[in-house]
Design a protein around this motif. Structure first.
Motif, mmCIF file in Angstrom:
data_model
loop_
_atom_site.group_PDB
_atom_site.id
_atom_site.type_symbol
_atom_site.label_atom_id
_atom_site.label_comp_id
_atom_site.label_asym_id
_atom_site.label_seq_id
_atom_site.Cartn_x
_atom_site.Cartn_y
_atom_site.Cartn_z
ATOM 1 N N LEU A 44 0.489 -1.090 -0.284
ATOM 2 C CA LEU A 44 -0.032 0.074 -0.370
ATOM 3 C C LEU A 44 0.433 1.395 0.250
ATOM 4 O O LEU A 44 0.604 1.842 -0.470
ATOM 5 N N ALA A 50 2.581 1.461 -3.816
ATOM 6 C CA ALA A 50 1.261 1.247 -4.652
ATOM 7 C C ALA A 50 -0.058 1.586 -4.781
ATOM 8 O O ALA A 50 -0.514 1.114 -5.346
ATOM 9 N N ALA A 51 -0.277 1.942 -3.428
ATOM 10 C CA ALA A 51 -2.378 2.364 -3.178
ATOM 11 C C ALA A 51 -2.590 2.745 -4.383
ATOM 12 O O ALA A 51 -4.010 2.131 -4.689
ATOM 13 N N ASN A 52 -2.203 3.819 -5.431
ATOM 14 C CA ASN A 52 -2.453 4.191 -6.306
ATOM 15 C C ASN A 52 -2.256 3.820 -7.962
ATOM 16 O O ASN A 52 -3.061 4.347 -8.629
ATOM 17 N N GLN A 53 -1.567 2.708 -7.421
ATOM 18 C CA GLN A 53 -1.737 2.381 -9.022
ATOM 19 C C GLN A 53 -1.967 1.184 -9.651
ATOM 20 O O GLN A 53 -1.451 0.063 -10.067
ATOM 21 N N GLY A 54 -3.815 0.904 -8.749
ATOM 22 C CA GLY A 54 -3.853 -0.492 -8.985
ATOM 23 C C GLY A 54 -3.600 -2.033 -8.955
ATOM 24 O O GLY A 54 -2.428 -1.873 -8.432
ATOM 25 N N ASN A 101 5.236 7.821 3.422
ATOM 26 C CA ASN A 101 4.304 8.628 3.273
ATOM 27 C C ASN A 101 3.470 7.647 4.350
ATOM 28 O O ASN A 101 4.538 6.000 5.432
ATOM 29 N N PRO A 145 -0.093 5.294 4.028
ATOM 30 C CA PRO A 145 -1.028 4.844 3.510
ATOM 31 C C PRO A 145 -2.317 4.622 4.183
ATOM 32 O O PRO A 145 -3.222 4.294 3.936
#
Length: 78
Positions: free
Chosen positions: A17, A20-24, A69, A71
Protein backbone atom coordinates in the motif's frame (compact mmCIF):
# COMPACT_ATOMS: atom_id res chain seq x y z
CA UNK A 1 6.69 -21.63 -0.56
CA UNK A 2 7.02 -19.47 2.54
CA UNK A 3 4.37 -19.27 5.22
CA UNK A 4 4.02 -15.85 6.82
CA UNK A 5 2.44 -15.03 10.15
CA UNK A 6 -0.51 -12.64 10.26
CA UNK A 7 1.92 -9.89 11.32
CA UNK A 8 4.18 -10.77 8.40
CA UNK A 9 1.28 -10.63 5.96
CA UNK A 10 0.26 -7.26 7.39
CA UNK A 11 3.80 -5.96 6.95
CA UNK A 12 3.87 -7.03 3.31
CA UNK A 13 0.40 -5.60 2.66
CA UNK A 14 1.32 -2.30 4.33
CA UNK A 15 4.48 -2.14 2.22
CA UNK A 16 2.46 -2.75 -0.94
CA UNK A 17 0.00 0.00 0.00
CA UNK A 18 2.78 2.41 0.89
CA UNK A 19 4.43 1.97 -2.47
CA UNK A 20 1.51 1.50 -4.84
CA UNK A 21 -1.87 2.25 -3.23
CA UNK A 22 -2.84 4.45 -6.17
CA UNK A 23 -1.51 2.13 -8.88
CA UNK A 24 -4.13 -0.59 -8.93
CA UNK A 25 -3.59 -4.33 -8.89
CA UNK A 26 -0.61 -4.19 -11.26
CA UNK A 27 1.28 -1.76 -9.03
CA UNK A 28 0.51 -3.72 -5.88
CA UNK A 29 1.61 -6.96 -7.56
CA UNK A 30 4.81 -5.29 -8.75
CA UNK A 31 5.77 -4.39 -5.17
CA UNK A 32 5.02 -7.93 -4.01
CA UNK A 33 7.22 -9.23 -6.83
CA UNK A 34 10.08 -6.92 -5.86
CA UNK A 35 9.92 -8.22 -2.29
CA UNK A 36 9.80 -11.84 -3.47
CA UNK A 37 12.60 -11.37 -6.00
CA UNK A 38 14.83 -9.73 -3.41
CA UNK A 39 14.13 -12.49 -0.88
CA UNK A 40 14.98 -15.10 -3.51
CA UNK A 41 18.09 -13.32 -4.82
CA UNK A 42 20.62 -14.16 -2.13
CA UNK A 43 21.62 -10.49 -1.97
CA UNK A 44 19.01 -9.65 0.67
CA UNK A 45 17.51 -11.50 3.59
CA UNK A 46 15.53 -14.56 2.53
CA UNK A 47 12.76 -13.39 4.90
CA UNK A 48 10.29 -11.24 2.91
CA UNK A 49 9.35 -9.29 6.03
CA UNK A 50 12.98 -8.34 6.63
CA UNK A 51 13.23 -7.35 2.97
CA UNK A 52 10.18 -5.10 3.32
CA UNK A 53 11.50 -3.50 6.50
CA UNK A 54 15.05 -2.92 5.25
CA UNK A 55 16.10 0.64 6.00
CA UNK A 56 15.11 3.21 3.35
CA UNK A 57 13.92 0.62 0.80
CA UNK A 58 10.15 1.08 0.92
CA UNK A 59 8.51 4.41 1.63
CA UNK A 60 5.80 3.00 3.91
CA UNK A 61 8.51 2.42 6.52
CA UNK A 62 10.52 5.60 6.02
CA UNK A 63 9.91 8.58 8.28
CA UNK A 64 7.71 11.19 6.62
CA UNK A 65 10.59 13.65 7.02
CA UNK A 66 12.70 11.37 4.81
CA UNK A 67 10.23 10.91 1.97
CA UNK A 68 8.05 8.30 3.61
CA UNK A 69 4.31 8.13 3.39
CA UNK A 70 1.57 6.94 5.67
CA UNK A 71 -1.06 5.03 3.67
CA UNK A 72 -3.07 3.74 6.62
CA UNK A 73 -2.61 6.48 9.22
CA UNK A 74 0.23 4.90 11.17
CA UNK A 75 1.48 8.37 12.16
CA UNK A 76 -1.88 10.07 12.61
CA UNK A 77 -2.62 11.61 15.95
CA UNK A 78 -5.96 11.43 17.71
Amino acid sequence: MRTLSDDGLNTIAYTMLGEAANQGDEGLAAVANVIKNRADSGSYSSDPVKVALQHMQFSAWNPISQGGNDPVGRYSQS
